[in-house]
Design a protein around this motif. Structure first.
Motif, PDB file in Angstrom:
ATOM      1  N   LEU A  33       0.854  -1.190   0.000  1.00 22.23           N
ATOM      2  CA  LEU A  33       0.000   0.000   0.000  1.00 22.23           C
ATOM      3  C   LEU A  33       0.890   1.240   0.000  1.00 22.23           C
ATOM      4  CD1 LEU A  33      -2.702  -1.133   2.597  1.00 22.23           C
ATOM      5  CD2 LEU A  33      -2.723  -1.388   0.120  1.00 22.23           C
ATOM      6  N   ALA A  34       1.427   1.537  -1.177  1.00 22.28           N
ATOM      7  CA  ALA A  34       2.378   2.645  -1.284  1.00 22.28           C
ATOM      8  C   ALA A  34       1.997   3.526  -2.460  1.00 22.28           C
ATOM      9  CB  ALA A  34       3.796   2.107  -1.480  1.00 22.28           C
ATOM     10  N   GLY A  35       2.390   4.792  -2.385  1.00 23.02           N
ATOM     11  CA  GLY A  35       2.186   5.711  -3.493  1.00 23.02           C
ATOM     12  C   GLY A  35       0.884   6.470  -3.413  1.00 23.02           C
ATOM     13  N   ASP A  36       0.819   7.561  -4.158  1.00 22.02           N
ATOM     14  CA  ASP A  36      -0.371   8.394  -4.197  1.00 22.02           C
ATOM     15  C   ASP A  36      -1.418   7.761  -5.116  1.00 22.02           C
ATOM     16  OD1 ASP A  36       1.145  10.078  -2.662  1.00 22.02           O
ATOM     17  OD2 ASP A  36       1.564  11.520  -4.265  1.00 22.02           O
ATOM     18  N   ALA A  37      -2.687   8.070  -4.871  1.00 20.45           N
ATOM     19  CA  ALA A  37      -3.754   7.487  -5.681  1.00 20.45           C
ATOM     20  C   ALA A  37      -5.005   8.347  -5.579  1.00 20.45           C
ATOM     21  CB  ALA A  37      -4.060   6.059  -5.218  1.00 20.45           C
ATOM     22  N   ALA A  38      -5.917   8.135  -6.523  1.00 24.22           N
ATOM     23  CA  ALA A  38      -7.228   8.782  -6.509  1.00 24.22           C
ATOM     24  C   ALA A  38      -8.289   7.694  -6.501  1.00 24.22           C
ATOM     25  CB  ALA A  38      -7.406   9.678  -7.721  1.00 24.22           C
ATOM     26  N   VAL A  39      -9.294   7.844  -5.661  1.00 21.75           N
ATOM     27  CA  VAL A  39     -10.370   6.866  -5.529  1.00 21.75           C
ATOM     28  C   VAL A  39     -11.682   7.514  -5.941  1.00 21.75           C
ATOM     29  CG1 VAL A  39     -11.738   5.505  -3.896  1.00 21.75           C
ATOM     30  CG2 VAL A  39      -9.242   5.519  -3.726  1.00 21.75           C
ATOM     31  N   ASP A  40     -12.373   6.880  -6.901  1.00 21.33           N
ATOM     32  CA  ASP A  40     -13.694   7.319  -7.326  1.00 21.33           C
ATOM     33  C   ASP A  40     -14.732   6.512  -6.553  1.00 21.33           C
ATOM     34  OD1 ASP A  40     -16.020   8.091  -8.590  1.00 21.33           O
ATOM     35  OD2 ASP A  40     -15.561   7.120 -10.510  1.00 21.33           O
ATOM     36  N   CYS A  41     -15.502   7.188  -5.709  1.00 22.09           N
ATOM     37  CA  CYS A  41     -16.523   6.513  -4.898  1.00 22.09           C
ATOM     38  C   CYS A  41     -17.832   6.333  -5.655  1.00 22.09           C
ATOM     39  CB  CYS A  41     -16.794   7.303  -3.619  1.00 22.09           C
ATOM     40  SG  CYS A  41     -15.347   7.531  -2.564  1.00 22.09           S
TER      41      CYS A  41
END
Length: 426
Positions: free
Chosen positions: A88-96
């Motif tokens: 669980l590493a790094g930046d991310a974007a989550v679409d809910c």
């Protein structure tokens, strides 16, 4: 809630009318609640696992995408989804999207990452409550910016955990969200509820049961307290049950048409809230039988009104309200103030849309009161809410000329619902 008085409705769907008793057997897609919990637990487990017969819908594919963005591998190419935990590493974007489970269940997992995770979703989603979860995550040692969508979680690779107090009277998902990832926190998590009664308790029971299947120690002996001990989450394969809440409109079709409908593979024992349909439909005069073939419901000559507290099973309220609008006696649905915070304000939406079709309905702070009335055709608006669409098609099965707006919103938990429904009615 979307303005109910707006004039433009794009391509409303003519809800098929049942011209006689409907006789059918249906096979439902898998449970969204079970699928998304299984995916979260698989993503934080100590090895690969399989979610068998996973529901493939918008909510579940959004969950798979969210967990993939955080570093897990979720292979959704087949009927059985294979999940391999990752770094669980790094930046991310989550679409809910419109998925409450994604908006609430994924941030506690994001706290275990070592990146910045940005959460956003559909415009309707920005009105749904999540602040209690975000506040609890801060209290547990996670850096969170924002009180509602959009918000950001900044992880440091671990979460201290500990005891936290929340008011979960708006949604049982607030509790489940903290429990699902809690075993991975340094001190686990001890969640205390302080507020009005928690709605939809069967969903918390579902979460606790699944955690225990994964070898997680959960103490729920005291009311309004759930404690998850720190430790590994064992990798376990899950076989997903049919979505019993999605059975509501189909079983309602038997009720309003005087027909007989069987839902295959109905479990003998389950934590799903939809199992309450057995008692609800029996109270309305239906014959209900759970046998080897599944759950079979036969509709009565005349539907009876009911007085029901739906606090624990609020997701069934739209379909039940539609049945009550067609019943021969008065009904009172109580204990469901919390469904004002679902995909839309469901109490206001149901009162508006059933009333638009001629129903005699009174909206109360925590429910609806319905009295017998002659219903007529018209547009039934859904407010991007799949359960509202269920209510619309149930009324349309008994009333000529009902047009359901945006029936495709049912893809949230049931792909091609409209096709399946139309096939039953010929």
């Amino acid at each position: 809630m979307t303005d109910p008085a707006r004039a433009v409705v794009e391509d409303p769907w003519p809800a098929p009318r049942a011209r006689g008793p409907v006789e059918a057997t249906v096979t439902l897609p898998g449970s969204k609640s079970l699928t998304n919990r299984a995916l979260v637990l698989a993503a934080v487990a100590d090895g690969p696992s399989v979610v068998r017969r996973a529901l493939r819908s918008r909510d579940t594919t959004l969950m798979a995408a969210a967990l993939t963005a955080l570093g897990a591998s979720v292979d959704t190419s087949g009927e059985d989804w294979r999940v391999t935990p990752g770094d669980l590493a790094g930046d991310a974007a989550v679409d809910c999207g419109l998925a409450g489970t994604v908006m609430r269940f994924v941030p506690p997992v994001a706290g275990l990452s070592s990146g910045t995770i940005a959460f956003d979703g559909d415009p309707h989603m920005r009105q749904r409550p999540v602040g209690e979860v975000l506040g609890a995550l801060r209290a547990l040692g996670i850096d969170v910016t924002g009180e509602a969508l959009p918000f950001t979680v900044r992880g440091t690779g671990s979460v201290p955990g500990g005891t936290v107090v929340v008011d979960a009277s708006a949604s049982s998902q607030f509790i489940s969200a903290l429990l699902l990832a809690g075993a991975r926190y340094d001190r686990g998590v001890d969640v205390r509820h302080d507020g009005k009664p928690v709605p939809s308790l069967p969903h918390i029971d579902m979460t606790v049961a699944m955690l225990r299947e994964h070898g997680v120690e959960v103490d729920d002996a005291d009311a309004n307290r759930w404690a998850v001990a720190p430790g590994p989450v064992r990798a376990v394969d899950h076989l997903i049950e049919p979505d019993l809440s999605n059975a509501a409109p189909f079983l309602a079709l038997a009720a309003v048409s005087g027909g007989t409908l069987t839902v295959r593979d109905w479990p003998r024992h389950t934590t799903q809230a939809g199992d309450a349909l057995r008692g609800i439909l029996a109270a309305m005069g239906c014959a209900v039988d759970l046998g080897d073939a599944g759950l079979t419901v036969t509709g009565p000559d005349r539907l009876q009104g009911v007085d029901l507290d739906l606090h624990d099973v609020g997701e069934l309220a739209p379909a039940v309200a539609a049945l009550c609008a067609l019943a021969d006696g008065p009904s009172h649905l109580r204990g469901i103030a919390h469904i004002r915070g679902h995909e839309t304000d469901r109490l206001a939406a149901l009162a508006t849309e059933l009333g638009r079709l001629g129903a005699d309905v009174t909206e109360h702070p925590d429910g609806l009161e319905l009295r017998p009335a002659a219903l007529h055709g018209g547009v039934f608006r859904t407010y991007a809410d799949h359960r509202m669409a269920h209510a619309g098609v149930v009324v349309g099965a008994a009333v000529d000329g009902v047009l359901v707006e945006d029936v495709a919103t049912t893809a949230k938990t049931f792909p091609d619902f409209a096709g399946a429904w139309a096939a039953l009615l010929g």
